[in-house]
Design a protein around this motif. Sequence first.
Motif, PDB file in Angstrom:
ATOM      1  N   PHE A 267     -38.669 -39.461  39.171  1.00  0.00           N
ATOM      2  CA  PHE A 267     -39.419 -38.216  38.988  1.00  0.00           C
ATOM      3  C   PHE A 267     -39.586 -37.897  37.500  1.00  0.00           C
ATOM      4  N   LEU A 270     -42.269 -40.106  36.004  1.00  0.00           N
ATOM      5  CA  LEU A 270     -43.590 -39.673  36.442  1.00  0.00           C
ATOM      6  C   LEU A 270     -44.014 -38.399  35.714  1.00  0.00           C
ATOM      7  N   ARG A 271     -43.069 -37.486  35.506  1.00  0.00           N
ATOM      8  CA  ARG A 271     -43.385 -36.261  34.764  1.00  0.00           C
ATOM      9  C   ARG A 271     -43.711 -36.566  33.309  1.00  0.00           C
ATOM     10  N   LYS A 274     -47.231 -37.669  33.211  1.00  0.00           N
ATOM     11  CA  LYS A 274     -48.130 -36.518  33.373  1.00  0.00           C
ATOM     12  C   LYS A 274     -48.172 -35.679  32.098  1.00  0.00           C
ATOM     13  N   ARG A 281     -51.639 -36.283  38.838  1.00  0.00           N
ATOM     14  CA  ARG A 281     -50.728 -35.772  39.863  1.00  0.00           C
ATOM     15  C   ARG A 281     -49.608 -36.782  40.113  1.00  0.00           C
ATOM     16  N   LEU A 282     -48.542 -36.291  40.696  1.00  0.00           N
ATOM     17  CA  LEU A 282     -47.391 -37.142  40.973  1.00  0.00           C
ATOM     18  C   LEU A 282     -47.484 -37.726  42.377  1.00  0.00           C
ATOM     19  N   ARG A 284     -46.072 -38.566  46.017  1.00  0.00           N
ATOM     20  CA  ARG A 284     -45.101 -37.879  46.865  1.00  0.00           C
ATOM     21  C   ARG A 284     -43.835 -38.727  46.949  1.00  0.00           C
ATOM     22  N   LEU A 285     -42.695 -38.106  46.729  1.00  0.00           N
ATOM     23  CA  LEU A 285     -41.425 -38.824  46.796  1.00  0.00           C
ATOM     24  C   LEU A 285     -40.735 -38.518  48.117  1.00  0.00           C
ATOM     25  N   SER A 331     -36.972 -32.763  42.652  1.00  0.00           N
ATOM     26  CA  SER A 331     -37.876 -33.907  42.583  1.00  0.00           C
ATOM     27  C   SER A 331     -38.709 -34.027  43.849  1.00  0.00           C
ATOM     28  N   GLU A 334     -41.179 -30.686  44.023  1.00  0.00           N
ATOM     29  CA  GLU A 334     -42.276 -30.639  43.050  1.00  0.00           C
ATOM     30  C   GLU A 334     -43.251 -31.804  43.196  1.00  0.00           C
ATOM     31  N   SER A 335     -42.843 -32.832  43.899  1.00  0.00           N
ATOM     32  CA  SER A 335     -43.764 -33.942  44.162  1.00  0.00           C
ATOM     33  C   SER A 335     -44.448 -33.780  45.525  1.00  0.00           C
ATOM     34  N   GLN A 336     -44.179 -32.656  46.197  1.00  0.00           N
ATOM     35  CA  GLN A 336     -44.731 -32.392  47.531  1.00  0.00           C
ATOM     36  C   GLN A 336     -44.254 -33.424  48.545  1.00  0.00           C
TER      37      GLN A 336
END
Length: 425
Positions: A267, A270-271, A274, A281-282, A284-285, A331, A334-336
């Motif tokens: 995460f 990935l951030r 971004k 966008r990230l 989904r984890l 993580s 926020e990554s949905q």
Amino acid sequence: MENRYFYRCTQCGREYAARHIETQFVYLCPHCGRAEPNAPLTGVLEVIYDYKQIAGVLSMQRFLTFRPGVPWQYPQLWPLEYDPATLQLKGLEPRLLHNLTLPSNQLLELEWEGRAFSVLDETRNPTFSFKDRASILVVLKAIQMGVKEIAAASTGNAGSSLAGICARSGLKAQIWAPQAIPQAKLLQIKAYGAIIHLVQGDYDLAFDQSIEISRQNQWYNRNTAYNPLTIEGKKSAAFDLFIQTNGRLPDVIFVPVGDGVIISGLFKGLRDLKALGWIERLPRLIAVQSSGSDALVRYMQEGKFVFKKANTLADSISAGAPRNLYLAARSVRESQGQAIAVSDEAIVKAQMILARKYGLLAEPAAAASFAGFLKLLAEAKLDRSERPLLLLTGNGLKDVEALKRIGEFGTARFSNGTKETGDVQ
């Protein structure tokens, strides 16, 4: 150079100068950090950079030309000292860095019943697990700080990783592990020459003892999440994935979760991407846990942590008190994404399919990601338009006893005495 990064508490938001945190061997937030028995850590720190400045000197196009597995090509994104004119890391010999790189071809493209998916295969790393990503950064930082001895608690993989990376680097490793550590991992740690301390208890007890004794002896501590560089080191998986997909990241990533540091490190990477403006966008984890060690799943359902002793054959994700629970939950949210649990039986079946259909020998914890993928497919909870990727975090030979659960001639034998066919066609 001195102010190019700092540390921020993931809980209270306070910020600290890198020099203060690193020279004083501060691991958790001085204000709210706590490391208590059978409880998640509070005040976990993360490294924050001047992303605008980095984006001004390192373009995405340039980044995508780098070789995967060699993170020292872009030192701007690591909490290590380097020469801005040459981009060479200070005090670290090129030969050492060459010996601490990862395989460059970890990304595999596979198919299951007509559904395409990708795998990031970490089973061929220097000590055969994902944990090498964290150990390498911790060891390089230790060398730059003049440290000669590093301690860590482990169920096996983090310990063997630290032991092996220290052996390559001329440092000494002190490892705490539960007596139930898989024999293969114990032998691996011993073979690398580390000093191992077996505790009369589980991983949570090993974690607490290692902190106390390393503090008494003033050893640098690599404990997962406790040392913020363990999260930082594991973010390199996101960078390698970004390079290997030429910037086209998967839509959803399945991650085995025990202590919660792998998913948090992914995460973080990935951030970072971004923050640099390289992705919008990230992915989904999807956090995958064993139903016998499902603290994150329960925490996200109930909104509170309640300690429950872990009981799973997947030792690498066995944690009754996930030390990075709160950041792992963040993580996922926020990554949905979502946190799911799978049975040990499903893990063994997934391990068998990986081996017999794809020739991938994964330990149970690593196979959990595939078990989670199969579960969401069966429940029709994975959209056809989504491109999934699975993390395989450890080699199957690290737990030979677990391999014995897969019987011969296509039969998987489970602990309850039942049998399930191994036909995976």
